[in-house]
Design a protein around this motif. Structure first.
Motif, PDB file in Angstrom:
ATOM      1  N   PRO A  35       0.805  -1.233   0.000  1.00 43.88           N
ATOM      2  CA  PRO A  35       0.000   0.000   0.000  1.00 43.88           C
ATOM      3  C   PRO A  35       0.835   1.280   0.000  1.00 43.88           C
ATOM      4  N   GLU A  36       2.030   1.227   0.583  1.00 39.45           N
ATOM      5  CA  GLU A  36       2.909   2.401   0.581  1.00 39.45           C
ATOM      6  C   GLU A  36       3.336   2.745  -0.850  1.00 39.45           C
ATOM      7  N   TRP A  37       3.648   1.690  -1.634  1.00 37.24           N
ATOM      8  CA  TRP A  37       4.036   1.943  -3.025  1.00 37.24           C
ATOM      9  C   TRP A  37       2.858   2.495  -3.815  1.00 37.24           C
ATOM     10  N   LEU A  38       1.656   1.967  -3.587  1.00 36.10           N
ATOM     11  CA  LEU A  38       0.473   2.462  -4.281  1.00 36.10           C
ATOM     12  C   LEU A  38       0.268   3.949  -3.997  1.00 36.10           C
ATOM     13  N   PHE A 153      -8.993  -3.348  -7.643  1.00 34.42           N
ATOM     14  CA  PHE A 153      -8.130  -3.486  -8.820  1.00 34.42           C
ATOM     15  C   PHE A 153      -6.800  -2.764  -8.608  1.00 34.42           C
ATOM     16  N   LYS A 154      -6.854  -1.572  -8.051  1.00 34.59           N
ATOM     17  CA  LYS A 154      -5.621  -0.821  -7.798  1.00 34.59           C
ATOM     18  C   LYS A 154      -4.718  -1.584  -6.830  1.00 34.59           C
ATOM     19  N   ARG A 155      -5.343  -2.263  -5.856  1.00 36.02           N
ATOM     20  CA  ARG A 155      -4.544  -3.021  -4.877  1.00 36.02           C
ATOM     21  C   ARG A 155      -3.752  -4.137  -5.541  1.00 36.02           C
ATOM     22  N   LEU A 156      -4.202  -4.597  -6.701  1.00 33.13           N
ATOM     23  CA  LEU A 156      -3.468  -5.611  -7.456  1.00 33.13           C
ATOM     24  C   LEU A 156      -2.246  -5.036  -8.154  1.00 33.13           C
ATOM     25  N   GLY A 157      -2.077  -3.715  -8.063  1.00 33.10           N
ATOM     26  CA  GLY A 157      -0.941  -3.081  -8.725  1.00 33.10           C
ATOM     27  C   GLY A 157      -1.206  -2.745 -10.179  1.00 33.10           C
ATOM     28  N   THR A 661     -10.732 -19.263  -4.132  1.00 31.00           N
ATOM     29  CA  THR A 661      -9.561 -18.504  -3.678  1.00 31.00           C
ATOM     30  C   THR A 661      -9.843 -17.044  -3.973  1.00 31.00           C
ATOM     31  N   ALA A 662     -10.075 -16.254  -2.932  1.00 33.18           N
ATOM     32  CA  ALA A 662     -10.400 -14.847  -3.114  1.00 33.18           C
ATOM     33  C   ALA A 662      -9.122 -14.037  -3.248  1.00 33.18           C
ATOM     34  N   PRO A 663      -9.068 -13.107  -4.200  1.00 32.96           N
ATOM     35  CA  PRO A 663      -7.846 -12.293  -4.362  1.00 32.96           C
ATOM     36  C   PRO A 663      -7.418 -11.592  -3.073  1.00 32.96           C
ATOM     37  N   GLN A 664      -8.390 -11.057  -2.339  1.00 33.20           N
ATOM     38  CA  GLN A 664      -8.035 -10.312  -1.135  1.00 33.20           C
ATOM     39  C   GLN A 664      -7.393 -11.208  -0.093  1.00 33.20           C
ATOM     40  N   GLU A 665      -7.809 -12.471  -0.031  1.00 29.69           N
ATOM     41  CA  GLU A 665      -7.200 -13.398   0.921  1.00 29.69           C
ATOM     42  C   GLU A 665      -5.738 -13.649   0.570  1.00 29.69           C
ATOM     43  N   VAL A 666      -5.456 -13.801  -0.723  1.00 31.05           N
ATOM     44  CA  VAL A 666      -4.075 -13.997  -1.161  1.00 31.05           C
ATOM     45  C   VAL A 666      -3.243 -12.760  -0.839  1.00 31.05           C
ATOM     46  N   ILE A 667      -3.792 -11.594  -1.115  1.00 30.43           N
ATOM     47  CA  ILE A 667      -3.073 -10.344  -0.859  1.00 30.43           C
ATOM     48  C   ILE A 667      -2.802 -10.173   0.624  1.00 30.43           C
ATOM     49  N   ASP A 668      -3.799 -10.483   1.448  1.00 33.27           N
ATOM     50  CA  ASP A 668      -3.620 -10.323   2.900  1.00 33.27           C
ATOM     51  C   ASP A 668      -2.540 -11.252   3.435  1.00 33.27           C
ATOM     52  N   GLN A 669      -2.424 -12.451   2.856  1.00 36.43           N
ATOM     53  CA  GLN A 669      -1.442 -13.410   3.364  1.00 36.43           C
ATOM     54  C   GLN A 669      -0.070 -13.229   2.729  1.00 36.43           C
TER      55      GLN A 669
END
Length: 974
Positions: A35-38, A153-157, A661-669
């Motif tokens: 999130p800092e890079w975003l 979507f933005k969180r995916l980079g 498999t939810a994208p947010q779960e992968v991102i959180d882990q």
């Protein structure tokens, strides 16, 4: 002190060793740091800065297929957007002006449903709510989900014009969609027809093929006897009239018993062989010979209970007149007293059934086409909610499908009625594929209803005939001649779909969408020339109003009068209230995004559309047909497709199965870069598997790659241009690395250009973990740590490291944007710079050196034989490290021996010494089967261990600096 012991009194030279120094952390901490890079990218405005400095760069535009603004993202969304981001970023870094405007599909039934659910929960009646108020509720709902999905979507980079996306519900977009529709009105392709279309009783609207998916269901199947009551105009060749067909029955088969009340004919195949059969207890029946035995088996008849009497030819069949099986039914009120003709039909086959096809023109396209050909009357027995009209005798009001998509009583009622009439020849159940609404997941039916269509085979009067005069002709020409399909199988898929598709059903009986902006003349028939009002002036007024007020204007009181006033008498015209198929909305996006936006394209065409394989019948096709109707050709030059996401076992993901498999779960882990890396490692052209174990493997690959980058950063600590040396001054090993970089430069560019992300990543990963970490870094650690800073070898290593940094970091940036930004700024800190503001660096062609590469391939094979031999000695505890060895290597090939002698092969093998010999290897020598001609005889290194570089050498202890070798003594001396 011997080589095998450590003297605690020995000098400590650790502070004199040039160990790597970097703040780049070993642990990525991606979930916390991304999130800092975003925030940083948004703060420094990377996307807009790239646009501002575009200059004369060639344009590349990937047009975004709009996701639906309804619900959180699933893993398929993530796959799609990440693939798009790979392309947008890589094209930019290869020298293009690569634009990406994300968009959303905002109209349509799923949003209406959500608002209706809210109304029901509040006890409100939707029909009592003003339509404009209802539409505004839908708009607010869509706006909320657009904001949520945008952040996901933005969180995916994913890079793009996130502050100004396109929305199909923007006023300008709605105006353009209406304008595109009115082009159909004006060019002659729009018509109103009453014909069977796929209809969802649950959603109470027509559906297009793209809105339908197929699932297996178990249905009733029945065989029904239609009695022959007369023959018309039949003259047998022998002049002898046969009457044995009178009283016989023609048997049909169907899996939709509810359509029997709508039967208006029976079709036969002119080329099929038919026979008359006598059946004990059932009388005479007509059947296709190839299917007769199957029919009798279904009726559970004994083999000796039937016999074939004679042939029945096509001419004789054409003379037959049948009675409807419900003729004379109690309470029928004459509904089914009309004669039923037997008609020839090319759609009749011997694949299944009886060879005779029950024809209900209101409930099937083949049936409808037969009705058009022979003038059959269509029925209107089935209401929008999937029930029979209330006044239909016997079955009035019964549901075919219930409000929740379950089977209603209509099928069973018909089966019982047929049995009561003595017309049920056989019955059973069958499992087969059946169409369902992809939104509600409920079954659909074919239902005759007035709808608006785009005729895809009608010649258009628009003057855009370069690629054909009809929508279908233009589409097929575009598919074959104007579009590059990746993979090529996509071309075959969409070609067959377009080649065989019916006219496009444009209308939906809903409220939330762009209306069909047309007027019909009162009292006129749909086939009358003046049925549709065609006026450029009226169209202009509509569009001006939509631009200012959006499509809601169509539904405000007095709108018809305002736009028709002074042109025609408003009282003479009716205003159409249906809304457009949302696929027409998304199919029109090329017009209001590519054509109209400042960041669109000069010719209104996209370089690429990218979606899943299901979009050959969805967005790819709707965009193709819409653009062919309004601009004469496909709106894209290239189409790329990806597969679907499955769980680790290859099963379709389902919330009920708990295997999603939810994208947010992968991102959180793990972080978004791990999810992106999963995409990069996968063959997206096929279906992709994902799950916990797969992600663990992906994370492990990421750690290995990160360690390579970390070592590189540490090795470059303090490097400056003053240290740089020319490749001509470098040792062979460093020139070999430059050769590999030149090879990779070509592989990376070709791979990104061909959308081969798996190939690009595999090449870079193998290079980073194999050529670099396992070889070059391993060999050159000694030089980096222990050579004098001014030494040619160390300068060469660090020069190559710098060149490597600028390539490896940038090449990986499209796939791993967060990590590569971290790597870049760890070495080149800046307030406003970013790795994503740079292009792939040019790599000199003169770095390529095939002869040197061939030589080092041979050296590496020889090295494998030595390291394998030493591994055995490490395993049996003879040595603890390879530097304790000084093996003798026997080499049979003179050319290879010379090559080995031309380099410091001990350094290459990370031994303290090595002896190369042309003598035959003794029997006890170690041999590696895959490296023939080399034998390795182990020997321990003579001498003592240098306390600075850890090599065991004979000269250690003979220099000014105690316990150092000559090289280290010189460095220590300064």
């Amino acid at each position: 002190m011997t080589a095998q012991t450590t003297d605690s009194t020995a000098p400590d030279y650790r502070d004199s060793v040039f160990l790597p120094q970097t703040d780049f952390p070993m642990r990525a901490g991606l979930p916390q740091r991304e999130p800092e890079w975003l925030a940083r990218w948004e703060r420094i405005g990377i996307y807009d800065r790239l646009r501002e400095r575009a200059g004369d760069r060639p344009l590349f535009v990937l047009h975004d297929g709009p996701p639906y603004a309804n619900g959180h993202l699933h893993i398929g969304h993530a796959l799609n957007k990440v693939l798009k981001d790979f392309i947008v970023r890589s094209r930019q870094m290869m020298g293009h002006e690569s634009r990406y405007v994300p968009g959303w599909d905002c109209h349509g039934l799923p949003i209406e449903w959500k608002i209706e659910e809210q109304y029901r929960a509040q006890g409100r009646d939707k029909d009592a709510v003003d339509v404009v108020e209802f539409r505004q509720e839908c708009r607010r709902f869509a706006e909320g989900w657009v904001d949520i999905q945008r952040e996901e979507f933005k969180r995916l980079g994913v890079t793009g014009k996130w502050d100004d996306p396109y929305l199909t519900m923007d006023y300008h977009a709605e105006a353009v969609i209406a304008a595109e529709f009115m082009k159909l009105l004006m060019n002659g392709s729009l018509y109103q027809g009453s014909k069977p279309v796929m209809w969802s009783p649950v959603e109470q609207t027509a559906l297009a093929e793209a809105e339908v998916e197929y699932h297996d269901i178990t249905s009733h199947q029945i065989w029904v006897a239609f009695p022959v009551v007369s023959q018309r105009d039949f003259a047998p060749l022998d002049g002898c009239m046969r009457t044995d067909l009178l009283g016989a029955s023609v048997v049909i088969w169907t899996t939709t018993p509810w359509t029997i009340p709508q039967n208006r004919a029976v079709a036969y195949g002119p080329g099929i062989a038919y026979g008359l059969y006598d059946v004990t207890g059932k009388g005479a029946v007509l059947l296709a010979d190839a299917l007769a035995e199957q029919v009798f088996t279904a009726a559970k008849l004994e083999p000796d209970s039937w016999r074939r009497l004679r042939d029945v030819g096509a001419d004789e069949l054409a003379s037959l007149v049948l009675a409807h099986p419900y003729r004379g039914i109690e309470g029928g009120a004459g509904e089914w007293d009309a004669d039923i003709p037997v008609l020839p039909g090319d759609h009749v086959t011997e694949d299944a059934g009886t060879g005779f096809v029950h024809t209900a023109p209101s409930h099937g396209d083949d049936d409808y086409q037969l009705a058009l050909k022979f003038g059959l009357v269509l029925t209107h027995n089935v209401l929008p909610d999937g029930s029979y009209r209330a006044d239909l005798p016997v079955f009035g009001g019964q549901a075919i499908l219930t409000a929740d998509g379950k089977e209603g009583p209509a099928n069973v009622s018909n089966i019982k009625a047929l049995a009561g009439q003595g017309a049920l020849f056989a019955k059973g159940k069958i499992k087969h594929s059946y169409p369902h609404s992809w939104r509600s997941k409920a079954p659909v039916i074919y239902r005759n209803t007035p709808q608006w269509f785009a005729a895809i085979d009608r010649e258009l009067s628009d003057g855009m005939d370069d690629y054909g005069q009809t929508i279908r002709a233009r589409a097929l020409t575009s598919i074959d001649a104007l579009v590059e399909w990746t993979p090529q199988t996509g071309r075959n898929r969409i070609h067959s779909m377009v080649e065989n598709r019916p006219d496009w059903v444009l209308s939906r009986q809903r409220a939330w969408g762009v209306p069909l902006t047309c007027f019909t003349k009162r009292g006129a028939r749909p086939d009358d020339a003046d049925f549709l009002l065609r006026s450029h002036e009226v169209n202009t007024r509509i569009l001006e109003s939509f631009q200012e007020h959006g499509a809601d204007a169509w539904y405000r009181d007095g709108f018809k009068e305002r736009v028709l006033d002074g042109i025609v008498d408003p009282a003479d015209y009716d205003q159409v209230t249906d809304v457009l198929d949302v696929w027409f909305d998304s199919g029109s996006t090329h017009a209001f995004v590519l054509r109209d936006r400042a960041d669109g394209t000069p010719d209104g065409l996209a370089d690429l559309y990218l979606e899943g394989t299901d979009q050959h019948r969805g967005w790819f096709q709707s965009s193709l047909l819409q653009a062919c109707a309004t601009r004469g050709r496909a709106p894209y030059r290239g189409v790329l497709t990806h597969g679907f996401t499955l769980d680790e076992k290859g099963m379709k993901m389902s919330k009920s199965l708990g295997n999603t498999t939810a994208p947010q779960e992968v991102i959180d882990q793990y972080g978004a870069d791990i999810l992106r890396l999963w995409v990069a490692q996968s063959d997206y052209t096929a279906d992709l598997r994902i799950g916990k174990e797969i992600l663990k493997g992906t994370a492990d690959a990421y750690r290995r790659l990160r360690n390579t980058m970390r070592f590189m950063l540490g090795a470059l600590d303090g490097f400056s241009d003053a240290e740089r040396i020319d490749p001509a001054e470098m040792p062979e090993l460093e020139r070999w690395v430059l050769h590999r970089l030149a090879e990779l430069d070509q592989r990376v560019r070709e791979g990104y250009a061909a959308y081969d992300f798996q190939g690009v990543f595999r090449a870079l990963f193998d290079f980073a973990t194999g050529d670099l970490s396992a070889l070059w870094f391993d060999i050159r650690k000694d030089s980096l740590y222990c050579d004098a800073p001014a030494s040619t070898r160390r300068r060469a290593v660090r020069t190559v490291m710098d060149l490597l940094f600028h390539r490896l970091t940038l090449w990986l940036a499209p796939m791993l944007p967060f990590t590569c930004e971290d790597v870049w700024l760890s070495r080149l800190p800046s307030e406003d710079d970013s790795v994503h503001l740079h292009d792939f660096p040019a790599t000199p062609a003169e770095w390529l050196d095939p002869a040197l590469a061939a030589k080092w391939d041979a050296l590496r094979r020889a090295r494998r034989a030595v390291t394998a031999a030493l591994e055995l000695k490490r395993a049996d505890k003879t040595i603890g490290a390879s530097l304790e060895a000084a093996p003798v290597v026997h080499v049979e090939d003179a050319g290879l021996l010379a090559a080995l002698r031309s380099v410091d092969f001990a350094d290459v093998c990370i031994t303290s010494a090595i002896q190369l010999s042309a003598d035959p290897a003794p029997p006890e020598a170690f041999r590696l089967p895959e490296v023939p001609g080399i034998g390795v005889v182990f020997a321990q290194a003579p001498g003592q261990k240098c306390q600075r570089c850890w090599k065991i050498l004979p000269d250690v202890g003979s220099h000014a600096h105690e316990a150092s070798c000559a090289r280290c003594d010189a460095v220590l001396a300064g």
